[in-house]
Design a protein around this motif. Sequence first.
Motif, short mmCIF file in Angstrom:
data_model
loop_
_atom_site.label_atom_id
_atom_site.label_comp_id
_atom_site.label_asym_id
_atom_site.label_seq_id
_atom_site.Cartn_x
_atom_site.Cartn_y
_atom_site.Cartn_z
N LYS A 43 69.24 18.83 4.55
CA LYS A 43 68.46 17.69 4.03
C LYS A 43 68.27 17.77 2.52
N ARG A 44 69.37 18.09 1.81
CA ARG A 44 69.34 18.15 0.35
C ARG A 44 68.95 16.79 -0.23
N GLY A 45 68.20 16.84 -1.31
CA GLY A 45 67.82 15.63 -2.01
C GLY A 45 66.55 14.97 -1.48
N ALA A 46 66.03 15.45 -0.37
CA ALA A 46 64.82 14.86 0.21
C ALA A 46 63.62 15.15 -0.69
N GLN A 47 62.77 14.15 -0.88
CA GLN A 47 61.55 14.34 -1.65
C GLN A 47 60.61 15.24 -0.84
N PHE A 48 59.98 16.21 -1.53
CA PHE A 48 59.03 17.08 -0.84
C PHE A 48 57.64 16.45 -0.94
N LEU A 49 56.95 16.41 0.18
CA LEU A 49 55.62 15.79 0.24
C LEU A 49 54.56 16.84 0.56
N THR A 50 53.38 16.66 -0.02
CA THR A 50 52.22 17.45 0.38
C THR A 50 51.39 16.58 1.31
N GLU A 51 50.30 17.13 1.83
CA GLU A 51 49.45 16.37 2.74
C GLU A 51 48.85 15.14 2.06
N LEU A 52 48.64 15.21 0.75
CA LEU A 52 47.98 14.13 0.02
C LEU A 52 48.95 13.22 -0.73
N ALA A 53 50.24 13.36 -0.45
CA ALA A 53 51.24 12.54 -1.14
C ALA A 53 51.24 11.12 -0.60
N PRO A 54 51.10 10.12 -1.47
CA PRO A 54 51.16 8.73 -0.99
C PRO A 54 52.58 8.37 -0.55
N LEU A 55 52.68 7.66 0.56
CA LEU A 55 53.97 7.20 1.06
C LEU A 55 54.24 5.75 0.65
N CYS A 56 53.22 4.91 0.82
CA CYS A 56 53.38 3.50 0.47
C CYS A 56 52.02 2.87 0.24
N ARG A 57 52.06 1.66 -0.29
CA ARG A 57 50.84 0.87 -0.48
C ARG A 57 51.03 -0.45 0.27
N ILE A 58 50.00 -0.81 1.02
CA ILE A 58 50.06 -2.04 1.81
C ILE A 58 48.97 -2.98 1.31
N SER A 59 49.35 -4.19 0.95
CA SER A 59 48.39 -5.20 0.50
C SER A 59 48.19 -6.22 1.61
N SER A 60 46.92 -6.58 1.84
CA SER A 60 46.65 -7.59 2.86
C SER A 60 46.31 -8.90 2.17
N SER A 61 46.32 -9.98 2.95
CA SER A 61 46.11 -11.31 2.39
C SER A 61 44.70 -11.50 1.84
N ASP A 62 43.73 -10.65 2.25
CA ASP A 62 42.36 -10.79 1.73
C ASP A 62 42.15 -9.99 0.44
N GLY A 63 43.24 -9.44 -0.13
CA GLY A 63 43.13 -8.73 -1.39
C GLY A 63 42.93 -7.23 -1.28
N GLU A 64 42.68 -6.73 -0.07
CA GLU A 64 42.52 -5.28 0.13
C GLU A 64 43.88 -4.60 -0.04
N GLU A 65 43.84 -3.38 -0.61
CA GLU A 65 45.06 -2.58 -0.71
C GLU A 65 44.81 -1.23 -0.07
N TYR A 66 45.73 -0.79 0.76
CA TYR A 66 45.61 0.49 1.46
C TYR A 66 46.75 1.40 1.04
N THR A 67 46.42 2.62 0.65
CA THR A 67 47.44 3.62 0.36
C THR A 67 47.59 4.49 1.60
N ILE A 68 48.82 4.59 2.07
CA ILE A 68 49.11 5.40 3.25
C ILE A 68 49.65 6.74 2.78
N TYR A 69 49.01 7.82 3.21
CA TYR A 69 49.38 9.16 2.78
C TYR A 69 50.21 9.86 3.84
N SER A 70 50.96 10.87 3.41
CA SER A 70 51.81 11.63 4.31
C SER A 70 51.01 12.37 5.37
N CYS A 71 49.90 13.01 4.97
CA CYS A 71 49.05 13.80 5.86
C CYS A 71 49.75 15.04 6.41
N ILE A 72 50.93 15.32 5.94
CA ILE A 72 51.70 16.47 6.43
C ILE A 72 52.63 16.95 5.32
#
Length: 135
Positions: A43-72
């Motif tokens: 798995k060469r080239g794979a980004q290494f993640l910590t438990e607190l590494a953000p994976l993505c950000r999700i925006s909802s139609s009401d203006g809220e933004e959620y950051t989803i973390y790796s947790c692993i």
Amino acid sequence: RICVITLAEAHPLLQSGKTIKSISYQISANCSRLQNKVSGKSKRGAQFLTELAPLCRISSSDGEEYTIYSCIRGRLIEVNENILSNPSLLQQKPSTEGYIAVVLPKFEESKSITQGLLTQKEYEEVLLKRRNSSS
């Protein structure tokens, strides 16, 4: 030994009937999870993640933004690009086609990770306590 990262049943995006406006794997100006290029058995080239590494950000139609973390801790094997063009998969099929990413923990850490997970019953008890304390 791989871990599939999904939204939890209790996540506000799945509970409140919100509409997902956008999903971004662009974590910072210099880091996009979409640039993750994995090759070979090791798995060469794979980004290494910590438990607190953000994976993505999700925006909802009401203006809220959620950051989803790796947790692993582990290597980012794959991100689900299908949810970029079809964000509703996150809500309609969160544990199958609507997954967020696949992470491969270090072999020596994988056993301790799985031992630390909650059973479905334990998870439901945590949710029940959380609801009771907030009401």
